[in-house]
Scaffold this motif. Sequence first.
Motif, mmCIF file in Angstrom:
data_model
loop_
_atom_site.group_PDB
_atom_site.id
_atom_site.type_symbol
_atom_site.label_atom_id
_atom_site.label_comp_id
_atom_site.label_asym_id
_atom_site.label_seq_id
_atom_site.Cartn_x
_atom_site.Cartn_y
_atom_site.Cartn_z
ATOM 1 N N ASN A 1 0.652 -1.167 0.214
ATOM 2 C CA ASN A 1 0.091 -0.084 -0.107
ATOM 3 C C ASN A 1 0.713 1.301 -0.021
ATOM 4 O O ASN A 1 0.258 2.366 0.310
ATOM 5 N N ASN A 2 2.138 1.231 -0.251
ATOM 6 C CA ASN A 2 2.926 2.352 -0.433
ATOM 7 C C ASN A 2 2.661 3.199 0.869
ATOM 8 O O ASN A 2 2.884 4.605 0.703
ATOM 9 N N GLN A 3 2.388 3.078 1.930
ATOM 10 C CA GLN A 3 2.423 3.861 3.196
ATOM 11 C C GLN A 3 3.749 3.952 3.858
ATOM 12 O O GLN A 3 4.264 3.088 3.963
ATOM 13 N N THR A 4 3.817 5.184 4.123
ATOM 14 C CA THR A 4 5.208 5.477 5.092
ATOM 15 C C THR A 4 5.118 4.733 6.447
ATOM 16 O O THR A 4 4.039 5.271 7.294
ATOM 17 N N GLY A 5 6.349 4.323 6.789
ATOM 18 C CA GLY A 5 6.184 3.576 8.100
ATOM 19 C C GLY A 5 7.022 4.746 8.832
ATOM 20 O O GLY A 5 7.732 5.241 8.403
ATOM 21 N N GLY A 6 7.146 4.199 10.269
ATOM 22 C CA GLY A 6 8.254 4.713 11.074
ATOM 23 C C GLY A 6 9.366 3.837 11.302
ATOM 24 O O GLY A 6 9.611 2.696 10.901
ATOM 25 N N SER A 7 10.569 4.756 12.002
ATOM 26 C CA SER A 7 11.834 3.891 12.055
ATOM 27 C C SER A 7 11.530 3.162 13.153
ATOM 28 O O SER A 7 10.969 3.288 14.398
ATOM 29 N N GLY A 8 12.630 1.847 13.271
ATOM 30 C CA GLY A 8 12.828 1.165 14.549
ATOM 31 C C GLY A 8 13.718 1.741 15.563
ATOM 32 O O GLY A 8 14.439 2.715 15.252
ATOM 33 N N GLY A 9 13.453 1.291 16.715
ATOM 34 C CA GLY A 9 14.407 1.633 17.946
ATOM 35 C C GLY A 9 15.777 1.148 17.888
ATOM 36 O O GLY A 9 15.977 0.025 17.248
ATOM 37 N N SER A 10 16.593 1.768 18.277
ATOM 38 C CA SER A 10 17.987 1.424 18.481
ATOM 39 C C SER A 10 18.459 0.252 19.056
ATOM 40 O O SER A 10 17.534 0.194 20.154
ATOM 41 N N GLY A 11 19.411 -0.439 18.933
ATOM 42 C CA GLY A 11 19.901 -1.402 20.056
ATOM 43 C C GLY A 11 20.540 -0.897 21.268
ATOM 44 O O GLY A 11 20.453 0.157 21.570
ATOM 45 N N LEU A 12 20.879 -1.752 22.077
ATOM 46 C CA LEU A 12 21.533 -1.438 23.506
ATOM 47 C C LEU A 12 22.297 -2.739 23.856
ATOM 48 O O LEU A 12 22.031 -3.849 23.633
ATOM 49 N N VAL A 13 23.452 -2.169 24.725
ATOM 50 C CA VAL A 13 24.185 -3.154 25.255
ATOM 51 C C VAL A 13 24.305 -2.559 26.683
ATOM 52 O O VAL A 13 24.529 -1.495 26.743
ATOM 53 N N VAL A 14 23.957 -3.528 27.565
ATOM 54 C CA VAL A 14 24.162 -3.182 29.065
ATOM 55 C C VAL A 14 25.132 -4.262 29.431
ATOM 56 O O VAL A 14 25.111 -5.365 29.430
ATOM 57 N N VAL A 15 26.128 -3.689 30.376
ATOM 58 C CA VAL A 15 27.224 -4.473 31.066
ATOM 59 C C VAL A 15 26.937 -4.220 32.498
ATOM 60 O O VAL A 15 27.361 -3.046 32.850
ATOM 61 N N ARG A 16 26.926 -5.159 33.325
ATOM 62 C CA ARG A 16 26.790 -5.115 34.669
ATOM 63 C C ARG A 16 27.660 -5.825 35.511
ATOM 64 O O ARG A 16 27.941 -6.970 34.988
ATOM 65 N N PHE A 17 28.537 -5.031 36.215
ATOM 66 C CA PHE A 17 29.788 -5.956 37.018
ATOM 67 C C PHE A 17 29.491 -6.640 37.954
ATOM 68 O O PHE A 17 28.657 -5.813 39.126
ATOM 69 N N VAL A 18 29.360 -7.968 37.897
ATOM 70 C CA VAL A 18 29.293 -8.638 39.157
ATOM 71 C C VAL A 18 30.364 -8.831 40.193
ATOM 72 O O VAL A 18 30.082 -8.514 41.360
#
Length: 105
Positions: free
Chosen positions: A77-94
Amino acid sequence: FITTVPLTVDVIAIGGGGGGQQSGGGAGGLIISNSKSVAAGTYSFTVGQGGAAGTAGQNTVAFGHTANGGGHGGLSNNQTGGSGGSGLVVVRFVTTQTTSTPIIE
């Protein structure tokens, strides 16, 4: 990511979301790695970008694990969509694996 001492870390990596079009784009993949041993050294991460309208998100890479980017939305249908969210990296020090004070950048 730079550490001067060995560490134990928990890692969460999320791929970039796919861009929507006629239908919504897919969510980025998820990687969870608990209690990962990390040697002293320098590490680089790639954080996946969210996809533009109608395109897939990019992969996120951390400590050799790859979280795939989400798929693009339907392209009818040639409709304009939105962009996806960016990725993520989380590092937690144990814990550190030494009695030295770590230097982490």
